[in-house]
Every structure is written in C-alpha cells, then in structure tokens.
Design a protein around this motif. Structure first.
Motif, short mmCIF file in Angstrom:
data_model
loop_
_atom_site.label_atom_id
_atom_site.label_comp_id
_atom_site.label_asym_id
_atom_site.label_seq_id
_atom_site.Cartn_x
_atom_site.Cartn_y
_atom_site.Cartn_z
N ASN A 145 0.82 -1.21 0.00
CA ASN A 145 0.00 0.00 0.00
C ASN A 145 0.85 1.26 0.00
O ASN A 145 0.46 2.27 -0.56
N VAL A 146 1.99 1.15 0.65
CA VAL A 146 2.86 2.29 0.77
C VAL A 146 3.58 2.62 -0.53
O VAL A 146 3.82 3.78 -0.84
N VAL A 147 3.91 1.60 -1.31
CA VAL A 147 4.68 1.87 -2.52
C VAL A 147 3.92 1.74 -3.83
O VAL A 147 4.45 2.12 -4.88
N SER A 148 2.69 1.20 -3.78
CA SER A 148 2.05 1.01 -5.07
C SER A 148 1.28 2.23 -5.52
O SER A 148 0.92 3.11 -4.74
N GLY A 149 1.04 2.31 -6.78
CA GLY A 149 0.54 3.52 -7.42
C GLY A 149 1.64 4.10 -8.28
O GLY A 149 2.81 3.83 -8.09
N LYS A 150 1.20 4.93 -9.19
CA LYS A 150 2.11 5.42 -10.22
C LYS A 150 3.19 6.37 -9.71
O LYS A 150 4.26 6.46 -10.28
N TRP A 151 2.88 7.11 -8.65
CA TRP A 151 3.77 8.21 -8.28
C TRP A 151 4.52 8.06 -6.97
O TRP A 151 5.44 8.83 -6.68
N ILE A 154 9.24 9.04 -3.39
CA ILE A 154 10.16 8.52 -2.39
C ILE A 154 11.60 8.62 -2.89
O ILE A 154 12.50 9.07 -2.17
N ALA A 155 11.81 8.25 -4.15
CA ALA A 155 13.15 8.32 -4.73
C ALA A 155 13.66 9.75 -4.69
O ALA A 155 14.83 10.01 -4.37
N SER A 156 12.77 10.69 -5.00
CA SER A 156 13.15 12.09 -5.04
C SER A 156 13.54 12.61 -3.66
O SER A 156 14.40 13.47 -3.54
N LEU A 157 12.91 12.06 -2.65
CA LEU A 157 13.19 12.51 -1.28
C LEU A 157 14.39 11.77 -0.67
O LEU A 157 14.88 12.15 0.40
N GLN A 158 14.82 10.71 -1.37
CA GLN A 158 15.97 9.94 -0.89
C GLN A 158 17.19 10.82 -0.68
O GLN A 158 18.00 10.59 0.21
N TYR A 159 17.35 11.84 -1.53
CA TYR A 159 18.54 12.68 -1.48
C TYR A 159 18.34 13.97 -0.71
O TYR A 159 18.98 14.96 -0.98
N GLU A 166 10.75 18.04 -10.48
CA GLU A 166 11.62 16.87 -10.64
C GLU A 166 10.87 15.66 -11.18
O GLU A 166 11.42 14.88 -11.95
N ILE A 167 9.62 15.52 -10.73
CA ILE A 167 8.87 14.34 -11.12
C ILE A 167 8.08 14.67 -12.37
O ILE A 167 6.99 15.24 -12.32
N VAL A 168 8.66 14.31 -13.49
CA VAL A 168 8.12 14.73 -14.77
C VAL A 168 6.76 14.09 -15.02
O VAL A 168 6.60 12.88 -14.91
N GLY A 169 5.78 14.92 -15.30
CA GLY A 169 4.46 14.41 -15.67
C GLY A 169 3.43 14.42 -14.57
O GLY A 169 2.24 14.23 -14.82
N ILE A 170 3.86 14.63 -13.33
CA ILE A 170 2.89 14.61 -12.23
C ILE A 170 2.11 15.92 -12.18
O ILE A 170 2.65 16.99 -12.50
N SER A 171 0.84 15.83 -11.85
CA SER A 171 0.03 17.03 -11.69
C SER A 171 0.03 17.42 -10.22
O SER A 171 0.24 16.57 -9.36
N SER A 174 19.43 5.63 -11.12
CA SER A 174 18.14 5.63 -10.43
C SER A 174 16.99 5.35 -11.39
O SER A 174 15.99 4.73 -11.00
N SER A 175 17.14 5.71 -12.67
CA SER A 175 16.05 5.40 -13.59
C SER A 175 16.05 3.90 -13.92
O SER A 175 14.99 3.28 -14.05
N GLN A 176 17.25 3.31 -13.99
CA GLN A 176 17.36 1.85 -14.12
C GLN A 176 16.67 1.17 -12.95
O GLN A 176 15.94 0.20 -13.10
N CYS A 177 16.96 1.72 -11.77
CA CYS A 177 16.43 1.13 -10.55
C CYS A 177 14.92 1.26 -10.48
O CYS A 177 14.22 0.32 -10.09
N VAL A 178 14.43 2.42 -10.88
CA VAL A 178 12.98 2.62 -10.87
C VAL A 178 12.31 1.60 -11.80
O VAL A 178 11.28 1.03 -11.47
N LEU A 179 12.95 1.34 -12.95
CA LEU A 179 12.43 0.31 -13.86
C LEU A 179 12.37 -1.05 -13.19
O LEU A 179 11.35 -1.74 -13.24
N ALA A 180 13.48 -1.41 -12.54
CA ALA A 180 13.54 -2.72 -11.89
C ALA A 180 12.49 -2.83 -10.78
O ALA A 180 11.81 -3.85 -10.66
N VAL A 181 12.36 -1.76 -10.02
CA VAL A 181 11.36 -1.77 -8.95
C VAL A 181 9.96 -1.90 -9.53
O VAL A 181 9.13 -2.65 -9.04
N ASN A 182 9.73 -1.18 -10.63
CA ASN A 182 8.42 -1.27 -11.25
C ASN A 182 8.11 -2.66 -11.78
O ASN A 182 6.98 -3.14 -11.67
#
Lengths: 121, 121
Positions: free
Chosen positions: A26-32, A37-42, A53-58, B14-22
DNA sequence: GTAACCACTATACTAAAGTATAGCACCCGT
DNA sequence: ACGGGTGCTATACTTTAGTATAGTGGTTAC
C-alpha cells in the motif's frame, strides 16, 4: 493431529505475513509513490521542487500522494511560516528504512529480467 | 563539472532502478497476486484448489491473474491430459526467488507497524 | 498594477482494476 | 438422465486510480 497444529501455525503466520506485505505494498504502489520517495531519498524537498523533478505529475496527484505518504508515516511535512509560507517534505525513519525493501526489489527485478531475457518497457 | 557527471550517473542508475522496482511491483501488485503466490509457496496446486484456498476470489480473477503471472514468468502451468484434463500451477525459479522480496516486505511491514503503533485493518 | 511564484484545492472527466453472474464443454458416479 | 466436479470464458457492471484544467489566496519583483 500434530500436523493440524502445524498447519494452523503456518496459516496464522502466513496471514500475519500477508498483512505485513500488504502494508508495504500500500505504501509503494501507485504510479507516483516511488518517484516521490526516490526524489526525497537525497534530502528534503519543497512542493514545487518535487513537481519539477517528477516529470508528468500534476499538482493534484502530488498533493494527494504526499498526503497519503504522510498519513502512512513515510513522509514528514514541515511548515515554516516564513513569509511566503514554506513547506518542506522529508522521509521519516520508516521511509528511510524502505530503501532496504526497494533494494531487494531492484535485485529481484534485474535478476528476473536476466532470467526472462527482456520483455516489457 | 565533475559533479554534473556524477549527477548524470546517479540519475541513470536511479532510472534503471525505478524500472527494476516497477517490474517487481507489477508482478506483486493487485488484490490477488500475493495470495496466489503465497498459496503456491507450499507446492503445486490445481485451479479449483486455489479457488477454494483463496477466499473470495472469482474464477474470472483467478484465471486472469494466473495468466498474468504465467506471462510474467512467475508461475508455470502444466497440463496433464489425464481424462478429466488436469492442470497444475507451480512457481517458477523467479517466483521462488520472490520470497526474498516478500521477506523484506514482511520485515519492513512489521517494523513499520511497531514504529507507528498500529493503524489500518 | 500586473505578472509571476508558492502551495495547494475543486470539479469533472477517462481509464484501469475488480466484481457479479451466468454459461460452456467435458467427465464421472448412480 | 441428473447432479456434481474440473477448468475455464463472456458479458455487464461498479469501484478505484489517475488525468486535465482551472482557480484560490497570499507574496514579491518590476
């Protein structure tokens, strides 16, 4: 008879486990969720930074997903009332620990791709 | 300038990783994939066995999800033409390896529940 | 004063996921 | 010849997830 006991044990463990896995899903599923999370990793980010940063999100989705992640204790929202109100998002302890799960997903994903010699996107 | 290089490296990784995670998420997300995989963890099963074990699933969903899992190389479908045609489903090598991912999800899920002192179902 | 930035929210829609219900074709036991 | 089991598929529907577009209320820069 001893077997029945064991089956029950297995069943109750596995239903516990299914719950735990579902929490995680539930925490990780969904498109965005993942890109966020990846974006906040850094480091901490502001709303508009994430949006850029997150291309395409509204903004609707970003707002909704951040709220979701906050409710689920993955992301912390810090409001500083400097005069153009400033809001920062960062991963919580749980959010940071998620990286381990993501790592195992990355590992499996790459492994699986090799074993199946490429398919999909 | 050296920094830009590094950023690019991070980004492509990270884009490679996002693919793998997806890839991984696609395999386990949805309401029924997990129960099916869990059910097959303890050995091969037939259609009706799965239908009985997985409470609440409709044959349409079971059929669809099994097809999905087969296409994604998680489940193997073996047809034996004994005279009431017999079909058995079992986990593939990839499917078995998934257990590692699920384990890390279980670990995180339980950890997270403790840290947040219970919420949800 | 008007244009642009920030952090969103509201409304209305489309698309994807899941459900409910029925049925098919085959077989077996009585 | 019927009731039941196996392994599904078809059709129609509802529910959830995601998209598109516009707008709010404040601030600062020119």
């Amino acid at each position: 008879m001893d077997q029945t006991k064991q089956f029950k044990k297995i069943k109750s463990c596995s239903s516990q486990c299914v719950l735990a896995v579902n929490d995680t899903l539930n925490v990780v599923s969904g498109k965005w969720k993942l890109p966020i999370i990846a974006s906040l990793q850094y480091g901490t980010k502001r709303f508009k930074e994430l949006e850029r940063e997150i291309v395409g999100i509204s903004p609707r989705m970003l707002s909704k997903e951040l709220k979701d992640l906050e409710i689920n204790g993955i992301v912390k929202r810090n409001v500083y009332d400097a005069m153009p109100v400033m809001v920062e998002y960062e991963l919580s302890a749980s959010g940071i620990l998620l990286q381990e799960v993501l790592d195992s997903m990355i590992k499996w994903g790459l492994q699986h791709r090799k074993m199946n010699m490429v398919r999909s996107n």
